[in-house]
Design a protein around this motif. Structure first.
Motif, short mmCIF file in Angstrom:
data_model
loop_
_atom_site.label_atom_id
_atom_site.label_comp_id
_atom_site.label_asym_id
_atom_site.label_seq_id
_atom_site.Cartn_x
_atom_site.Cartn_y
_atom_site.Cartn_z
N GLY A 82 0.79 -1.22 0.00
CA GLY A 82 0.00 0.00 0.00
C GLY A 82 0.82 1.27 0.00
O GLY A 82 0.28 2.37 -0.16
N MET A 83 2.13 1.16 0.17
CA MET A 83 2.99 2.35 0.13
C MET A 83 3.30 2.72 -1.32
O MET A 83 3.32 1.87 -2.21
CB MET A 83 4.33 2.10 0.85
N GLN A 84 3.56 4.00 -1.55
CA GLN A 84 4.04 4.46 -2.84
C GLN A 84 5.47 3.97 -3.02
O GLN A 84 6.19 3.76 -2.04
CB GLN A 84 4.03 5.99 -2.90
N PHE A 85 5.90 3.76 -4.27
CA PHE A 85 7.30 3.39 -4.51
C PHE A 85 7.81 4.02 -5.79
O PHE A 85 7.05 4.39 -6.67
CB PHE A 85 7.48 1.86 -4.56
N TRP A 86 9.14 4.13 -5.85
CA TRP A 86 9.86 4.52 -7.06
C TRP A 86 10.98 3.52 -7.26
O TRP A 86 11.59 3.05 -6.31
CB TRP A 86 10.50 5.90 -6.92
N PHE A 88 14.60 3.29 -9.22
CA PHE A 88 15.62 4.07 -9.90
C PHE A 88 16.40 3.20 -10.87
O PHE A 88 16.39 1.97 -10.77
CB PHE A 88 16.55 4.72 -8.87
N GLU A 89 17.10 3.81 -11.80
CA GLU A 89 17.78 3.09 -12.87
C GLU A 89 18.86 2.14 -12.37
O GLU A 89 19.24 1.22 -13.08
CB GLU A 89 18.33 4.04 -13.92
N ASP A 90 19.35 2.31 -11.14
CA ASP A 90 20.34 1.37 -10.60
C ASP A 90 19.68 0.18 -9.91
O ASP A 90 20.35 -0.67 -9.35
CB ASP A 90 21.30 2.07 -9.64
N GLY A 91 18.33 0.13 -9.93
CA GLY A 91 17.59 -0.97 -9.32
C GLY A 91 17.10 -0.69 -7.91
O GLY A 91 16.33 -1.47 -7.35
N THR A 92 17.55 0.40 -7.31
CA THR A 92 17.09 0.76 -5.97
C THR A 92 15.60 1.05 -6.00
O THR A 92 15.10 1.74 -6.88
CB THR A 92 17.83 2.01 -5.44
N ARG A 93 14.89 0.47 -5.05
CA ARG A 93 13.44 0.70 -4.92
C ARG A 93 13.21 1.45 -3.62
O ARG A 93 13.61 1.00 -2.56
CB ARG A 93 12.70 -0.63 -4.92
N LEU A 94 12.58 2.63 -3.72
CA LEU A 94 12.30 3.47 -2.57
C LEU A 94 10.81 3.44 -2.28
O LEU A 94 10.01 3.79 -3.14
CB LEU A 94 12.74 4.91 -2.84
N TYR A 95 10.44 2.98 -1.09
CA TYR A 95 9.05 2.97 -0.63
C TYR A 95 8.86 4.14 0.32
O TYR A 95 9.76 4.46 1.10
CB TYR A 95 8.73 1.68 0.13
N TYR A 96 7.67 4.76 0.29
CA TYR A 96 7.40 5.82 1.25
C TYR A 96 5.94 5.81 1.68
O TYR A 96 5.06 5.38 0.96
CB TYR A 96 7.83 7.19 0.72
N SER A 97 5.73 6.28 2.92
CA SER A 97 4.42 6.26 3.56
C SER A 97 3.42 7.16 2.85
O SER A 97 3.79 8.23 2.36
CB SER A 97 4.53 6.75 5.01
N PRO A 98 2.15 6.76 2.85
CA PRO A 98 1.10 7.66 2.34
C PRO A 98 1.09 8.94 3.18
O PRO A 98 1.34 8.90 4.38
CB PRO A 98 -0.19 6.86 2.54
N GLY A 99 0.84 10.05 2.56
CA GLY A 99 0.82 11.32 3.26
C GLY A 99 2.16 12.02 3.28
O GLY A 99 2.24 13.21 3.55
N LEU A 100 3.23 11.29 2.99
CA LEU A 100 4.56 11.88 2.93
C LEU A 100 4.75 12.46 1.54
O LEU A 100 4.53 11.79 0.54
CB LEU A 100 5.60 10.80 3.21
N SER A 101 5.11 13.70 1.45
CA SER A 101 5.31 14.37 0.18
C SER A 101 6.78 14.24 -0.23
O SER A 101 7.65 14.83 0.40
CB SER A 101 4.92 15.85 0.29
N ILE A 102 7.04 13.43 -1.25
CA ILE A 102 8.42 13.20 -1.70
C ILE A 102 8.57 13.67 -3.13
O ILE A 102 7.71 13.43 -3.97
CB ILE A 102 8.81 11.72 -1.57
N SER A 103 9.70 14.31 -3.40
CA SER A 103 10.03 14.70 -4.78
C SER A 103 11.46 14.29 -5.05
O SER A 103 12.23 14.01 -4.14
CB SER A 103 9.86 16.21 -4.95
N VAL A 104 11.80 14.21 -6.34
CA VAL A 104 13.16 13.85 -6.74
C VAL A 104 13.77 15.02 -7.46
O VAL A 104 13.17 15.61 -8.35
CB VAL A 104 13.16 12.61 -7.67
N SER A 105 14.98 15.37 -7.05
CA SER A 105 15.73 16.42 -7.72
C SER A 105 16.80 15.74 -8.54
O SER A 105 17.57 14.94 -8.01
CB SER A 105 16.36 17.36 -6.68
#
Length: 109
Positions: A82-86, A88-105
């Motif tokens: 149920g968490m959001q995920f991204w 990345f091209e190196d295979g790293t998968r980042l999960y984050y809690s709902p309600g947490l505002s995450i952006s990528v620079s």
């Protein structure tokens, strides 16, 4: 001062005005993706405690996939279903809690 850890008071000109009083503080937390340690499966979990901070992940890697995770437990034993995920091209998968505002620079760090 009598040598007993006394600290002199700081004084200033109280007639001076702060030029930026109407500007909001930037409370964004900035983290370099390379500073976050993934588990044995290359997964990182970012969770919040209800204060819903804004987090900016700085990396020069592209995001290849994103979505909502199906039922899954990380190698560290965290249920990320149920968490959001991204991914990345190196295979790293980042999960984050709902309600947490995450952006990528995409700035190189």
């Amino acid at each position: 001062m009598d040598g007993k850890h006394e600290v002199p008071a700081l004084t200033g000109d109280t007639d001076l005005e702060f030029d930026h009083q109407d500007q909001e503080l930037d409370l964004t937390v900035r983290l370099a993706l390379s500073d976050l340690l993934p588990d044995a499966n290359g997964e990182i979990v970012v969770m919040n405690e209800g204060d819903d901070p804004q987090v900016n992940i700085e990396t020069d890697l592209r995001v290849l996939d994103a979505g909502v995770s199906p039922a899954h437990t990380t190698a560290g034993g965290i249920d990320v279903g149920g968490m959001q995920f991204w991914v990345f091209e190196d295979g790293t998968r980042l999960y984050y809690s709902p309600g947490l505002s995450i952006s990528v620079s995409q700035d190189a760090v």
